[in-house]
Each structure stands twice: as structure tokens, then as C-alpha cells.
Scaffold this motif. Sequence first.
Motif, mmCIF file in Angstrom:
data_model
loop_
_atom_site.group_PDB
_atom_site.id
_atom_site.type_symbol
_atom_site.label_atom_id
_atom_site.label_comp_id
_atom_site.label_asym_id
_atom_site.label_seq_id
_atom_site.Cartn_x
_atom_site.Cartn_y
_atom_site.Cartn_z
ATOM 1 N N HIS A 71 1.506 -28.479 -82.794
ATOM 2 C CA HIS A 71 1.372 -28.668 -81.354
ATOM 3 C C HIS A 71 2.713 -29.062 -80.750
ATOM 4 O O HIS A 71 3.146 -28.516 -79.738
ATOM 5 C CB HIS A 71 0.325 -29.756 -81.098
ATOM 6 C CG HIS A 71 0.013 -29.945 -79.664
ATOM 7 N ND1 HIS A 71 0.624 -30.912 -78.904
ATOM 8 C CD2 HIS A 71 -0.814 -29.281 -78.832
ATOM 9 C CE1 HIS A 71 0.175 -30.836 -77.663
ATOM 10 N NE2 HIS A 71 -0.701 -29.865 -77.598
ATOM 11 N N GLN A 72 3.398 -29.999 -81.393
ATOM 12 C CA GLN A 72 4.662 -30.483 -80.857
ATOM 13 C C GLN A 72 5.745 -29.411 -80.918
ATOM 14 O O GLN A 72 6.526 -29.236 -79.987
ATOM 15 C CB GLN A 72 5.106 -31.742 -81.612
ATOM 16 C CG GLN A 72 4.081 -32.872 -81.459
ATOM 17 C CD GLN A 72 4.500 -34.171 -82.144
ATOM 18 O OE1 GLN A 72 5.580 -34.681 -81.922
ATOM 19 N NE2 GLN A 72 3.635 -34.717 -82.970
ATOM 20 N N TYR B 78 -0.429 -33.845 -89.294
ATOM 21 C CA TYR B 78 0.056 -34.896 -88.404
ATOM 22 C C TYR B 78 1.244 -35.585 -89.067
ATOM 23 O O TYR B 78 1.348 -35.588 -90.295
ATOM 24 C CB TYR B 78 -1.054 -35.910 -88.138
ATOM 25 C CG TYR B 78 -2.138 -35.374 -87.245
ATOM 26 C CD1 TYR B 78 -2.023 -35.479 -85.866
ATOM 27 C CD2 TYR B 78 -3.262 -34.747 -87.777
ATOM 28 C CE1 TYR B 78 -3.010 -34.985 -85.032
ATOM 29 C CE2 TYR B 78 -4.251 -34.236 -86.946
ATOM 30 C CZ TYR B 78 -4.121 -34.362 -85.578
ATOM 31 O OH TYR B 78 -5.086 -33.869 -84.752
ATOM 32 N N ASN C 167 5.224 -37.774 -82.097
ATOM 33 C CA ASN C 167 3.983 -38.255 -81.482
ATOM 34 C C ASN C 167 2.903 -38.382 -82.562
ATOM 35 O O ASN C 167 2.513 -37.388 -83.165
ATOM 36 C CB ASN C 167 3.555 -37.263 -80.403
ATOM 37 C CG ASN C 167 2.339 -37.734 -79.641
ATOM 38 O OD1 ASN C 167 1.771 -38.779 -79.959
ATOM 39 N ND2 ASN C 167 1.935 -36.976 -78.649
ATOM 40 N N ILE D 285 1.983 -37.185 -73.739
ATOM 41 C CA ILE D 285 2.412 -37.977 -74.899
ATOM 42 C C ILE D 285 2.125 -39.460 -74.686
ATOM 43 O O ILE D 285 1.439 -40.092 -75.490
ATOM 44 C CB ILE D 285 3.918 -37.746 -75.189
ATOM 45 C CG1 ILE D 285 4.136 -36.260 -75.521
ATOM 46 C CG2 ILE D 285 4.378 -38.630 -76.342
ATOM 47 C CD1 ILE D 285 5.568 -35.885 -75.754
ATOM 48 N N ASN E 95 -1.517 -41.863 -76.099
ATOM 49 C CA ASN E 95 -1.217 -42.938 -77.040
ATOM 50 C C ASN E 95 -1.548 -44.304 -76.449
ATOM 51 O O ASN E 95 -2.046 -45.189 -77.136
ATOM 52 C CB ASN E 95 0.256 -42.896 -77.445
ATOM 53 C CG ASN E 95 0.500 -41.922 -78.579
ATOM 54 O OD1 ASN E 95 0.093 -42.168 -79.708
ATOM 55 N ND2 ASN E 95 1.126 -40.796 -78.278
ATOM 56 N N TYR F 151 8.978 -42.071 -80.254
ATOM 57 C CA TYR F 151 8.581 -40.681 -80.011
ATOM 58 C C TYR F 151 8.669 -40.297 -78.552
ATOM 59 O O TYR F 151 8.875 -39.129 -78.232
ATOM 60 C CB TYR F 151 7.197 -40.375 -80.590
ATOM 61 C CG TYR F 151 6.083 -41.306 -80.184
ATOM 62 C CD1 TYR F 151 5.675 -42.323 -81.039
ATOM 63 C CD2 TYR F 151 5.427 -41.165 -78.991
ATOM 64 C CE1 TYR F 151 4.646 -43.177 -80.696
ATOM 65 C CE2 TYR F 151 4.400 -42.011 -78.636
ATOM 66 C CZ TYR F 151 4.014 -43.016 -79.498
ATOM 67 O OH TYR F 151 3.003 -43.852 -79.146
ATOM 68 N N ASP G 241 4.949 -26.274 -78.645
ATOM 69 C CA ASP G 241 5.174 -26.684 -77.269
ATOM 70 C C ASP G 241 6.671 -26.668 -76.936
ATOM 71 O O ASP G 241 7.082 -26.135 -75.902
ATOM 72 C CB ASP G 241 4.598 -28.102 -77.063
ATOM 73 C CG ASP G 241 4.889 -28.636 -75.687
ATOM 74 O OD1 ASP G 241 4.261 -28.145 -74.742
ATOM 75 O OD2 ASP G 241 5.750 -29.531 -75.561
#
Lengths: 313, 629
Positions: free
Chosen positions: B112-113, B152, B105, A222, A226, A204, B116
Amino acid sequence: MNLRFVTRKLLRALITLVLAVTFVFVILRAAGDPVLAMLPDDTSPEIVEQMRQAWGLDLPIWQQYLRYWQGALQGDLGTSIYEGRPAVDLVLERIPQTLLLTVPSFFFMLIVGVPAGIWAALRRNSGVDRVIMSISVSGYSLPNFFLGILLILVFSVQLRLLPSAGSGSAAHLVMPVLTLGTAGAGVIARFVRSSMLEVMNKHYVRAAIARGVPRHIVLTRIALPNAAIPVITIVGFMIGTLIAGSIVTETVFAWPGAGRLLLDAVSSRDLAVVQVGVMLIATSMIVTNFTVDMVYFLVDPRLRYGSGQGEGS
Amino acid sequence: MSVVTEHPALDLVNVTIDLHSRGRRVNVVDDVRLSIDAGEIVGLVGESGSGKSVTCLAILDLLGHAFHVEGDVRVAGEVGRTWGNKSRRGRAASMIFQDPTASLNPISTIGHQLIDAVGRLRGVDGSEARAIAIDLLTRVGLPEPEIRLRQYPFQQSGGQNQRVMIALALAGNPRLLIADEPTTALDVTMEAQILRLLDGLRTETGMGILLVTHDLGVVAQICDRVAVMYAGRIVEQGSVADILDQPRHPYTRGLIAAMPTMTGARRHGISGAVPVPGARPDGCAFAPRCGNAIDICRSAVPALADSGGGRIVACHNPESQTGAKLDEAFTDHRAEAGLGQPLLELRGVDCAYRVRKPGRLFGRIAEFRAIRNVSLSLARGDSLAIIGESGSGKSTTAKLVMGMEPPSTGEVLFNGTPVPRLGTPAHRDYARSVQLIPQNPQQALDPRMHAGRQIVEPLDIHGIGTRQERIARMHELLAAVGLSADVADRYPHQMSGGQNQRLVIARALALKPKLLVCDEPTSALDVSVQAQIIELLDELRRRLDLALLFISHDLRVVRSLCRRVAVMHDGVVVEEDEAAAIFGAPRHPYTQSLVASIPDMSRARSTSPMATGGPQHLANGLAEGIAGP
């Protein structure tokens, strides 16, 4: 998060507490007689015996143990043999001093350890990485007392910059906090580094870079969150070592905290005080672990929602 | 509404990539020329180690400092790393990957991803970015986009996540999409859907797509042109119809021959392996593995030569233009399989798990019936495949056979007696008769144990033979699975994926089992290696009279290996028959949909969406480039 989860945690905490207190109870009494330790060598046997009876030390150990819990359940955790005051009061009045030492150490640990780890990870295998990792290894390999004495030698004896003992001013704090926080900072730096390196290799992160997410955002939004997940466990452990380390550090720098009180109580076999001290340490460890669990829950949605997918067939 | 642009989406001009490591300079990609028009899909195929991925990463400027790139990488006409005055990534070109779930992620919501990405790449914010995000999710075929935004990645399936990845890639309206094995990790039905989506998007948005894959079936299904890469060079390039019907480079021929086909023809692996960068032979890098190699192949690197019609081949001794069709006579080597007493029998087996309902930490406990009323039987020397998507219950069936799960009702019988549970003393003896070949050989091997030691270990555990006999047996087994004796001293990480899987098979055979349970044994391997392993399993089955229970979602692999096929869906066997019948005339609607969604070269050749009059200017440009300096 529901009631069952919390009750189960509390029940486990209680068991831990009882086990810790029991263990200390037995060990202390097996290690020597507090009355002999307190009275001068030439005290007559009658007086020794009287003292023993007064403190209930003449009873078989299991009866002493039962009496202890009997009192504990009524809120009486015993009285200091030396001071004649409730042990709880003695310990509690030292707590602020210990917090004054451990809380700054905790933040020192994070503020130094986390950025150092990130920096080392970003400059992997460079000179910066090697220097940071060398300092980190030395940091957590040096025993507390040794580092403390070293600091006193340099800053108090040679340079005469900082006071070597006591409390009261900010200058008094510098060396004890360094002594207490360095090991944790070293360990955290190492873990942050390896965790960051692992996360930076994740698909990712690569995918985010490939779709043009700027590097600093990849890093802070990110990679770091994590990478933080495994580090949380370590931070929990390090809080434990802070508490243990405070005993040594307070002794080295003559810091009037609960740690030194505990050490004194052990050497003079002031049973009730030791008992309360141990209970306090156990409780703070339990609270720390519980907090770590909660933080996990907040940070990782996979725990909040369950893993969503059943076992692949 | 195709977008007209004068520039090709991608133009690689003499791209050469070197890796600098420890003072050495190693060539990884050599003089690659490749162009993709707007709205065109070009396949890039080749085994692992051929340089496909490095080429893709170079396009997005994702290679580390150790790599040195020469030549021009032009995306939509722009040279250099920028687009406008910002980074090219995400704007001019974007990329999707093999494992979509791992590419998102894990601790951030899809909304959110995506919001963004939209905000950053389109310079909009707040509600506008959100509206665009919802529009993108709708365009990639995800229903209820509002709900998706709050989810998610781990709450979605792989296929859904790949759609999200595509939406993310579209956020910056790229002119080029690089799709690196986008369907390899997905089920066949999902694969077909994603390919259809990509096919629709290139028409809709006019973006060019570079599709990296090792699956020629996928190429046949949606690509217009294909480039074959070997050891860092493009060795053949042309239209899909030309390349797949009449491959001229022996390597391309090899790749095609290695593909399991729906006609059930035997596959042929390409022997040997791709040479690693830095150890490539003089002359043509493929010569050591090539059946057509002549003297000049070993001394001179063949140049890419235009053979007309946009067809470019780099070979000294190519197949003739009219090259023989690849289809070989299909001999049903499986007909001889015995139909004696069943060795393994499942009688009306149910298997239920107790699962926690997701959503709460201590949610309700529910019973999940992984398989229901499954009856199967398998005789000595016979082969049975269980196919189905993930979640169909095929792996649960394998676990029951291995004794790793007890049946809730019904019986699992081996040689007429119930299969003992794992961990019981009886299971120790059972393990001598039944062995498992797992999906990922690397994970099944002890990383700190020599190959030879790994094979000897089961003999030690079961106390079979003296030390000398065990060593002798180990060498016998290495030879049986086609590994050379010197492999015995190597660690798994020093061996290739194919060699590791051979090692796993050798270890499984050490105890002379009667049944091998193969759980997707080839899905982690390259296609050329896949074919070798399938051949090996088939040969061992005949020679050792082994029964094979083969679990797979790859129908083509199954077709060429197994005599009988059982199709599972939602825990139930929906159809069971001879392989030929299942593939020739599937009866159950689910089987029909499975068979229909297989990307198959032979079928796609006639229905290929490619326009025959491919981009001529591009081929000519390349030919000029070769004739030039």
C-alpha cells in the motif's frame, strides 16, 4: 478470532452481569423497604405484612436472591410493584426514547470532538488551540444537570426558542443532545489532540513528508488512522458516560426514556424494574467493550497477525 | 548505465540556518558549502548537535517555521523548493532514516505504501504502479516481492524494512538520496548489506548520496569524500583517504582517535561536549576542547582554507600535512587479568521460552529455545564479551546471569552457588554482587529523581550506612565515574547521554558489586562519548577488580575492552577465545563473516572505492567562494 476467544469473552460478560445484578440486589434491599415506601404512613401493620408476603419480601435475603435467579432463568425478571406489569416490558417500551436521545448525542460527540481535536493539534499552541481546549475543559467539567439547567434558562426562559421539557419534535431534541454530548465531545477533542500530536512526531509521519506525500494525505491517511487507535478506547468509555448521563439528562428535560424510569424506580424502590434497568446498562457496557475490542482488531494489523517477531534475544 | 547530468546532485551555497525562539535568534548552521556530484557518495560526520540533521532537513525543506534558512540549496541544479512545478521532496531528493521500522506506517501494508508512492511520484496508477513497485523491491534486493507487498512493517526485520525505505525513496527517481544514519540500528552483517546496496544503486541510478553518520568505519567503506561538521560549521572536507589517513583538523583527529579499531588500540574520547547553539564560544567553537588551541583560536573564527587537492580545513593551528599516524603502541592492558576461581559460571545451560505462534490470536504454543548448551566462565577482574546479532541469544544469557530467567537445564553459578531468581529474598543479596548497565541510560533512570538521589537509592534499599555516609559515598561515586559534584542536583533530562550513562554506572557501583553485566552500554551514545564510557569501564574494572560481562554487537568496542570473546549464533556459542585470536584468526565461518563485515577504517583505507581524482571543480568553486567577498 476464534471460538475460544469469543467464549472467553462471553463468559467474562456473564460474570460481570451476575456481579452487577447481585450488587444492586443487595444494596436495594439494604436501603429500605419497598412496601413501606409504597403504602401510606398510616397503613396497618397487617396489610404491610401481607404485602411483604405477597412479594416474597419476608424471606431471608439469600432466599429472595435464589428465587430471583430461579425466575430469571425461566425468563421471568419480576413484576413492577406499581404497574403490576412485567418489569422487562416497562423498560423495553422506554428504550426507543432513550436511543433517540443517546444515538444523536453519540454522533454529536464524534462530529464535534474529532475535528476540534484535529484542528487544535494542527494549530498547536495558537489561539485556536487555546480556545478549543478551554471549551473542551469547560465542556467536560460542567456537570450534566448544570449544563441542562443553564441551557433551559438561556434558550427556554430568556430567548424562548426551545421547549424546556418533553419530547415529540426535533426542537425537543436540541438541548438534551447538547447536554448529553458536550462532555464526551470535550474529552474526545482532548484525546484526539494529544494522540494526533504524538503521531505527528512519529518517524513514519516525518518519513512520509520527506518523500513528498502531500500534507492532507499525510494527515488523513497516515496520521489519523494511527491516532484513532488510542481514541477508540476513550470512545468506548464515553458511551458508558452517555448511558449514565442519560438518566440525569432525561430527568432534567422530562424526557420519557428508560433513564428516567430507572431513576423513578430507584426512588420508589420498584425492585424488579431497577434490576432490569441495571442489567440493561451492564449489558450495553459489555457490548460496547466487546465492540471496542473488535474495532481494535480491525484497525490494528499488529493485533490481527500477532507481533510477528519473537522476543528479541 | 550512469546518468550524465551537468549539475551536481546537491549544491549547498553559503547555507546559514537560524532558529527563532522566544524573540531570540540563534545560529544553528553557519555558512555551509557542500557539493555532491551525480553518482558520488559524500559522508557528513560529526557528533550530535553539530548541525548535520538540521542541514539535511533544510535540503528537503522539512524545517519548521521557527527556522530561517539563508543561502542556496540547489538539488540537481534547481534552486528553491520545487522540482518541475511540484514539491522537491521525493522527486529531486529523498531521504532514508536511522530507524527503518519506525519510519514505515505501522498499520499499512508495504504494498500500500509503496504503490501509493509510485503512483503519486510517477503519475501512473493501478497495475502499472504495482509492477513498478515489484521492480523496485527486486532492485533493493528483497526476494519474493509479491509476498512483501502484502506484509506489514512489523512482520519484517530492520534490514528488510530499510530496503523497503530505500525502495520508497527510489519511487520518484531522485537525483539525491539523503541517508541519515541508515545502518546505525542494524546488525553488522545487515549494515554491510545495506551499504553494498547503496553503493550499487549510486552507480546504477547515478544519484548522489549524502550519508550522515557518526561511524567513520562506514564512511571509509563507501564514501568518496567526507565533510566533518562541528558546532554548525564544516571544519574539514576532503577525500576519504586524505581525511582518515591524515586528518588536519584537531576535531577530525579526535573523532578518528575515538573510533574503536580492529587493531585493538586504545580509544581516546574527546573530552567536553559540543556547545549548544546560542552558547557557542567566540573564536573557534572547538577551541575549548582542543589540545592544539592557541590564542587566536579563542578570538577569531578560522576560515575554511583550501590546502590543495580538494582538501579544505578551518583551523588556525592544523596538524602538519605529514601528521603523525594515529596508531599508538598497543599495550595489552588486559594481560594482567586474573585467571583465578571463576566468579560466574554457566554449565551447559539451555533456556526455553514458550511462545505463541504468530498469525492467530490463540495459536499453537511452541517452545522456543533461546540458548542451547551454553558454557561460559568469568573470573574476578576479568572481562568476557558475548557478541552476536539480535536473536543470537546474547541478551537471554544476560537475563540468566541477572536471575531474570531460570535456566531450563544446566546451571548458572555465581561464586559456586546457583543464581537466585528475581523476586526471591536470596536475589536481594545477589543483587549486591551483580549489577546491570543497560543500553539506554535515559530509560534506566527515574526521570523525576535528582542524580544524587538515584545513586543513594540502592544504599537506602539495602540499608547501608548512615545518611551522612550515604551522601559521602554518593560524592565518591560521582567522582569515580568522572562526574562533577554539581551534577548531584540535576535531573536526568538536564544531563547528556554520556553523563546519564556515567550516572547509571555510578548507581550500579554503589553496592560494590563484583560483576557488572553490560548490555550494549554504548550503542545509544555518540562515538566520542562511547570511547569515554569504554575507558571508564576498563579503568573501573582494573581499579575495583570487577568482572565485566559485556554484551554487544559492536565488535570493535569489544575488541578494545575485553580479554575474552564468546561468539553466539542461533543460541549456541560457536567460538570462544582470547580477543586477539578471535579477531586475528577467526575459525568459525560465522565469526569470520562477522569480522569481515565490520566497517573498519584501517582496512577500508586500502580498498576504498573512491576515485582519487575527486571532483576538482567543486573544491575550486569553494575556494573561490572563500576568496570572494
